[in-house]
Design a protein around this motif. Structure first.
Motif, short mmCIF file in Angstrom:
data_model
loop_
_atom_site.label_atom_id
_atom_site.label_comp_id
_atom_site.label_asym_id
_atom_site.label_seq_id
_atom_site.Cartn_x
_atom_site.Cartn_y
_atom_site.Cartn_z
N VAL A 1 0.83 -1.20 0.00
CA VAL A 1 0.00 0.00 0.00
C VAL A 1 0.87 1.25 0.00
O VAL A 1 0.54 2.23 -0.66
N ARG A 2 1.99 1.22 0.70
CA ARG A 2 2.90 2.37 0.77
C ARG A 2 3.80 2.47 -0.46
O ARG A 2 4.43 3.51 -0.69
N GLY A 3 3.87 1.42 -1.27
CA GLY A 3 4.79 1.36 -2.39
C GLY A 3 4.46 2.33 -3.52
O GLY A 3 3.33 2.81 -3.66
N ASP A 4 5.46 2.58 -4.35
CA ASP A 4 5.33 3.53 -5.45
C ASP A 4 4.20 3.17 -6.41
O ASP A 4 3.47 4.06 -6.86
N ARG A 5 4.06 1.90 -6.72
CA ARG A 5 3.03 1.48 -7.69
C ARG A 5 1.64 1.83 -7.19
O ARG A 5 0.84 2.45 -7.90
N HIS A 6 1.35 1.45 -5.95
CA HIS A 6 0.01 1.72 -5.42
C HIS A 6 -0.18 3.22 -5.16
O HIS A 6 -1.25 3.77 -5.45
N GLN A 7 0.84 3.88 -4.65
CA GLN A 7 0.72 5.32 -4.39
C GLN A 7 0.47 6.07 -5.70
O GLN A 7 -0.30 7.03 -5.73
N GLY A 8 1.08 5.62 -6.79
CA GLY A 8 0.82 6.24 -8.09
C GLY A 8 -0.63 6.07 -8.51
O GLY A 8 -1.23 7.00 -9.07
N LEU A 9 -1.20 4.90 -8.25
CA LEU A 9 -2.61 4.68 -8.57
C LEU A 9 -3.51 5.64 -7.82
O LEU A 9 -4.38 6.29 -8.40
N ILE A 10 -3.31 5.72 -6.49
CA ILE A 10 -4.24 6.53 -5.71
C ILE A 10 -4.01 8.03 -5.93
O ILE A 10 -4.96 8.81 -5.86
N GLN A 11 -2.78 8.42 -6.21
CA GLN A 11 -2.53 9.85 -6.46
C GLN A 11 -3.10 10.29 -7.80
O GLN A 11 -3.43 11.46 -7.98
N ASN A 12 -3.25 9.35 -8.71
CA ASN A 12 -3.85 9.66 -10.02
C ASN A 12 -5.37 9.49 -10.00
O ASN A 12 -6.06 10.02 -10.85
N GLY A 13 -5.86 8.73 -9.04
CA GLY A 13 -7.29 8.46 -8.92
C GLY A 13 -7.61 7.03 -9.28
O GLY A 13 -7.38 6.60 -10.40
N CYS A 14 -8.09 6.28 -8.31
CA CYS A 14 -8.49 4.89 -8.56
C CYS A 14 -9.60 4.50 -7.59
O CYS A 14 -9.85 5.19 -6.60
N CYS A 15 -10.24 3.40 -7.89
CA CYS A 15 -11.33 2.91 -7.05
C CYS A 15 -11.39 1.39 -7.14
O CYS A 15 -11.51 0.84 -8.23
N HIS A 16 -11.29 0.73 -5.99
CA HIS A 16 -11.42 -0.72 -5.91
C HIS A 16 -12.85 -1.06 -5.47
O HIS A 16 -13.30 -0.58 -4.42
N PHE A 17 -13.54 -1.87 -6.26
CA PHE A 17 -14.88 -2.37 -5.90
C PHE A 17 -14.77 -3.86 -5.64
O PHE A 17 -14.21 -4.59 -6.46
N LEU A 18 -15.34 -4.33 -4.54
CA LEU A 18 -15.41 -5.76 -4.26
C LEU A 18 -16.85 -6.12 -3.91
O LEU A 18 -17.53 -5.37 -3.21
N GLY A 19 -17.29 -7.27 -4.41
CA GLY A 19 -18.56 -7.78 -3.98
C GLY A 19 -19.62 -7.73 -5.05
O GLY A 19 -19.35 -7.30 -6.17
N PRO A 20 -20.78 -8.18 -4.72
CA PRO A 20 -21.15 -8.74 -3.43
C PRO A 20 -20.46 -10.07 -3.18
O PRO A 20 -20.12 -10.79 -4.11
N ALA A 21 -20.26 -10.37 -1.91
CA ALA A 21 -19.55 -11.58 -1.52
C ALA A 21 -20.52 -12.68 -1.12
O ALA A 21 -21.53 -12.43 -0.46
#
Length: 155
Positions: free
Chosen positions: A63-83
């Protein structure tokens, strides 16, 4: 025959697990590394196609890594479900689809769709992921196989 108390406990467990799964997207998109990692047991596994994380520290680092930080700084959204959640005492399994949307040139695009399988355990802190597996839905049988495990405690 199950008692009303047993049935109520099962429903409460399913609700808690459903909420745990639903909280992953908002927390990971907010960059809440410690809170995301705390969703797993200390030695919990997060197995994504190309990334294998074998404990909370590795999940926190992702989560702290460059790859993920790049995603969230550019705008992203994770959807899960319904489970689909199945509880058996102090263990449970859940299966659900997921979608990752990313922002590119002012628009949102699906970057990944996946099949998710969760093995969960009840801990003193509540339900936690012991193992989460995601496989990209790209036509490969492995992803469909995760969906086929709905309600099953066997591999």
């Amino acid at each position: 025959m199950t008692t009303v108390e047993e049935r109520l406990q099962r429903l409460e467990d399913i609700q808690e697990i459903t909420q745990l799964i639903a909280s992953y997207g908002p927390l990971v998109d907010a960059g809440e590394a410690e809170r995301v990692a705390a969703m797993w047991t200390e030695d919990g596994v997060y197995d994504v196609d190309e990334i294998y994380m074998g404990d909370r520290a590795a999940i926190d680092a992702m989560v702290r890594g460059d790859r993920h930080q790049g995603l969230i700084q550019n705008g992203c959204c994770h959807f899960l479900g319904p489970a689909h959640v199945t509880v058996d005492g102090d263990r449970a399994v859940a299966v659900c689809p997921s979608v990752l949307l990313v922002r590119h040139e002012g628009r949102n695009f699906p970057a990944r769709i996946g099949a998710n399988h969760f093995d969960l355990v009840r801990t003193p802190e509540g339900w936690r992921f012991a193992h989460r597996t995601i496989r990209q839905l790209d036509g490969d049988a492995a992803a469909r196989g995760l969906f086929a495990r709905a309600g099953s405690f066997t591999a």
